[in-house]
Design an enzyme around this catalytic site. Sequence first.
Site, PDB file in Angstrom:
ATOM      1  NE  ARG A 117       5.927  -1.353  20.109  1.00 27.74           N
ATOM      2  CZ  ARG A 117       6.262  -2.547  20.578  1.00 27.74           C
ATOM      3  NH1 ARG A 117       5.571  -3.621  20.240  1.00 27.74           N
ATOM      4  NH2 ARG A 117       7.299  -2.681  21.387  1.00 27.74           N
TER       5      ARG A 117
ATOM      6  CB  SER B 159      21.184  20.667   0.304  1.00 25.75           C
ATOM      7  OG  SER B 159      20.130  19.731   0.253  1.00 25.75           O
TER       8      SER B 159
ATOM      9  CD  GLN C 234       2.007  17.585  24.168  1.00 23.70           C
ATOM     10  OE1 GLN C 234       3.055  18.055  24.620  1.00 23.70           O
ATOM     11  NE2 GLN C 234       0.824  18.031  24.520  1.00 23.70           N
TER      12      GLN C 234
ATOM     13  CD  GLU D  83      18.305  16.633 -11.828  1.00 23.21           C
ATOM     14  OE1 GLU D  83      18.824  15.934 -12.707  1.00 23.21           O
ATOM     15  OE2 GLU D  83      17.798  17.743 -12.058  1.00 23.21           O
TER      16      GLU D  83
ATOM     17  N   GLY E 286      31.591  17.767 -10.696  1.00 21.12           N
ATOM     18  CA  GLY E 286      30.291  17.386 -10.141  1.00 21.12           C
ATOM     19  C   GLY E 286      29.450  18.635 -10.003  1.00 21.12           C
TER      20      GLY E 286
HETATM   21  C1  LIG Z   1      22.825   7.942  -7.648  1.00 16.89           C
HETATM   22  C2  LIG Z   1      23.296   9.089  -8.464  1.00 16.89           C
HETATM   23  C3  LIG Z   1      22.734   9.331  -9.711  1.00 16.89           C
HETATM   24  C4  LIG Z   1      23.193  10.386 -10.490  1.00 16.89           C
HETATM   25  N1  LIG Z   1      22.695  10.557 -11.767  1.00 16.89           N
HETATM   26  C5  LIG Z   1      23.305  11.446 -12.584  1.00 16.89           C
HETATM   27  C6  LIG Z   1      22.969  11.497 -13.973  1.00 16.89           C
HETATM   28  O1  LIG Z   1      22.098  10.769 -14.456  1.00 16.89           O
HETATM   29  N2  LIG Z   1      23.651  12.347 -14.786  1.00 16.89           N
HETATM   30  C7  LIG Z   1      24.630  13.160 -14.299  1.00 16.89           C
HETATM   31  O2  LIG Z   1      25.212  13.903 -15.078  1.00 16.89           O
HETATM   32  N3  LIG Z   1      24.965  13.162 -12.988  1.00 16.89           N
HETATM   33  C8  LIG Z   1      24.326  12.317 -12.117  1.00 16.89           C
HETATM   34  N4  LIG Z   1      24.686  12.264 -10.796  1.00 16.89           N
HETATM   35  C9  LIG Z   1      25.747  13.158 -10.307  1.00 16.89           C
HETATM   36  C10 LIG Z   1      25.257  14.169  -9.294  1.00 16.89           C
HETATM   37  O3  LIG Z   1      24.516  15.165  -9.924  1.00 16.89           O
HETATM   38  C11 LIG Z   1      26.514  14.685  -8.557  1.00 16.89           C
HETATM   39  O4  LIG Z   1      26.924  13.656  -7.679  1.00 16.89           O
HETATM   40  C12 LIG Z   1      26.243  15.954  -7.792  1.00 16.89           C
HETATM   41  O5  LIG Z   1      26.060  17.011  -8.682  1.00 16.89           O
HETATM   42  C13 LIG Z   1      27.383  16.312  -6.838  1.00 16.89           C
HETATM   43  O6  LIG Z   1      28.625  16.250  -7.474  1.00 16.89           O
HETATM   44  P1  LIG Z   1      29.830  15.471  -6.761  1.00 16.89           P
HETATM   45  O7  LIG Z   1      29.335  14.126  -6.383  1.00 16.89           O
HETATM   46  O8  LIG Z   1      31.016  15.542  -7.638  1.00 16.89           O
HETATM   47  O9  LIG Z   1      30.100  16.274  -5.412  1.00 16.89           O
HETATM   48  P2  LIG Z   1      31.031  17.568  -5.225  1.00 16.89           P
HETATM   49  O10 LIG Z   1      30.668  18.597  -6.236  1.00 16.89           O
HETATM   50  O11 LIG Z   1      32.443  17.135  -5.168  1.00 16.89           O
HETATM   51  O12 LIG Z   1      30.556  18.079  -3.805  1.00 16.89           O
HETATM   52  C14 LIG Z   1      31.052  17.507  -2.592  1.00 16.89           C
HETATM   53  C15 LIG Z   1      30.470  18.345  -1.434  1.00 16.89           C
HETATM   54  O13 LIG Z   1      30.966  19.696  -1.524  1.00 16.89           O
HETATM   55  C16 LIG Z   1      29.876  20.609  -1.545  1.00 16.89           C
HETATM   56  N5  LIG Z   1      30.200  21.758  -2.415  1.00 16.89           N
HETATM   57  C17 LIG Z   1      30.768  21.739  -3.648  1.00 16.89           C
HETATM   58  N6  LIG Z   1      30.887  22.996  -4.117  1.00 16.89           N
HETATM   59  C18 LIG Z   1      30.370  23.827  -3.177  1.00 16.89           C
HETATM   60  C19 LIG Z   1      30.182  25.237  -3.069  1.00 16.89           C
HETATM   61  N7  LIG Z   1      30.551  26.067  -4.070  1.00 16.89           N
HETATM   62  N8  LIG Z   1      29.626  25.735  -1.955  1.00 16.89           N
HETATM   63  C20 LIG Z   1      29.250  24.905  -0.940  1.00 16.89           C
HETATM   64  N9  LIG Z   1      29.384  23.567  -0.985  1.00 16.89           N
HETATM   65  C21 LIG Z   1      29.931  23.031  -2.091  1.00 16.89           C
HETATM   66  C22 LIG Z   1      28.710  19.808  -2.118  1.00 16.89           C
HETATM   67  O14 LIG Z   1      27.471  20.387  -1.766  1.00 16.89           O
HETATM   68  C23 LIG Z   1      28.938  18.431  -1.477  1.00 16.89           C
HETATM   69  O15 LIG Z   1      28.414  18.427  -0.175  1.00 16.89           O
HETATM   70  C24 LIG Z   1      24.202  11.238  -9.998  1.00 16.89           C
HETATM   71  C25 LIG Z   1      24.752  10.992  -8.714  1.00 16.89           C
HETATM   72  C26 LIG Z   1      24.330   9.937  -7.974  1.00 16.89           C
HETATM   73  C27 LIG Z   1      25.005   9.674  -6.634  1.00 16.89           C
END
Ligand SMILES: Cc1cc2nc3c(=O)[nH]c(=O)nc-3n(C[C@H](O)[C@H](O)[C@H](O)COP(=O)(O)OP(=O)(O)OC[C@H]3O[C@@H](n4cnc5c(N)ncnc54)[C@H](O)[C@@H]3O)c2cc1C
Length: 405
Positions: free
Chosen positions: A289, A388, A300, A385, A135
């Site tokens: 509201r 954070s 405030q 993409e 990911g």
């Molecule tokens: C609705 C949706 C649409 C998407 N569309 C596409 C698409 O069209 N094409 C495509 O290729 N992908 C797509 N994605 C994939 C998306 O880009 C990934 O989900 C994303 O990059 C995170 O990868 P992961 O889910 O494996 O999380 P992980 O990489 O497993 O991360 C899990 C957690 O660990 C943290 N983490 C990981 N490594 C580190 C580090 N080195 N330092 C600090 N924190 C870290 C992350 O920030 C996160 O909080 C999509 C995802 C979703 C949910």
Amino acid sequence: MTTFSLDPGPDQIAVRDWLHGFAADVVRPAAAEWDEREETPWPIIQEAAKLGIYSLDFYAQQFFDPSGVGIPIAMEELFWGDAGIGLAITGTTLAAVAVLANGTDEQIGTWAPQMFGTPDDVKVAAFCSSEPDAGSDVSALRTRAVYDQAKDEWVLNGTKTWATNGGIAHVHVVVATVDPELGARGQASFLIPPGTKGLSQGQKFKKHGIRASHTAEVVLDDVRIPGHCLLGGKEKLDARLARAREGAKGGGKNAAMATFEASRPAVGAQAIGIARAAYEVALDYAKTRVQFGRPIIENQGVAFQLADMKTRIDAARLLVWRASWMAVNNQPFTNAEGSMSKLYAGETAKFVTAQAMQILGGNGFTREYPVERMHRDSAIYTVFEGTSEIQRLVIARAISGAPIR
Ligand SMILES: Cc1cc2nc3c(=O)[nH]c(=O)nc-3n(C[C@H](O)[C@H](O)[C@H](O)COP(=O)(O)OP(=O)(O)OC[C@H]3O[C@@H](n4cnc5c(N)ncnc54)[C@H](O)[C@@H]3O)c2cc1C
């Protein structure tokens, strides 16, 4: 004399107003229905195509708009309408950008228009990089592409996940590893033509937000494609791999990262659209509201929440416009300004939509009002993409030069 202006010109204003009309008249009224249905809103994509909003020409025009802010303005308006439908309309651009960034002129001319189809026969495209075990760490891709020289064909095997439009796309762009020993530098992107045997949709995900956008696994089982479907061509790939094997600096940019970098400010602009929509609903609500005999905005505590929401939205937009302007004007992203813009806009959307729910009280928690949907939709903007955390990693490395992990 040097001039400085953040005012959009007449061309940008015309596009903004045109898209705002579409977002207000077509997208927003349909948002709740397609969120519930969790299906691709084909009739709305078709309507966008008929109006010229869903077309390669439209995105190309915005991308090359000399102001540098054509794409962010367009994205903000569409996603102000609704993020799920917005992504259904714009998801194709991720694959199109991969072709524009890495393809030959011939590949661009052949494939990019096919990704959109025609107004009478609309198509979508998918960009497939993420995998179950790759990911954030895109260098860990396992999908293999092997060249069959005798037939001048590539054979792809592996499983992609989280692909927007995966399995329903006319054209899939797949990032695969050609030489696993080289990590990210051993990867390349491939076009999978429509109807190719061996490509199938795996699980379709049921999601928390952006539910009108289709997200699914894509399984590649001995997928054979012609040699000309390698983006950029074999000669270029061979030269890049040779440089990488020699350990030369700049031995080929990572295909997936190049695509993500180009699209980050645009994704930030989508998040701003969601944030602005929720802010507007909350501002109206706070003015009308009445509790304790006065509109709640006269407290405030509530007014300051709205002040923070508006300030953060404007700050995020400035970061996005700067990054987009830099991309169009080929400025180096020395401090990872593209990542900064996506980081701040994504976090802002989550913050603003949560505040909006609070301002609407019990109504904010119901589906009678759109802010709970906007809050659900906003949550993806700190994940896809590049999460954070990954944006912070990129920025921290850029500003320090240190090998931060
Ligand atoms: C609705 C949706 C649409 C998407 N569309 C596409 C698409 O069209 N094409 C495509 O290729 N992908 C797509 N994605 C994939 C998306 O880009 C990934 O989900 C994303 O990059 C995170 O990868 P992961 O889910 O494996 O999380 P992980 O990489 O497993 O991360 C899990 C957690 O660990 C943290 N983490 C990981 N490594 C580190 C580090 N080195 N330092 C600090 N924190 C870290 C992350 O920030 C996160 O909080 C999509 C995802 C979703 C949910």
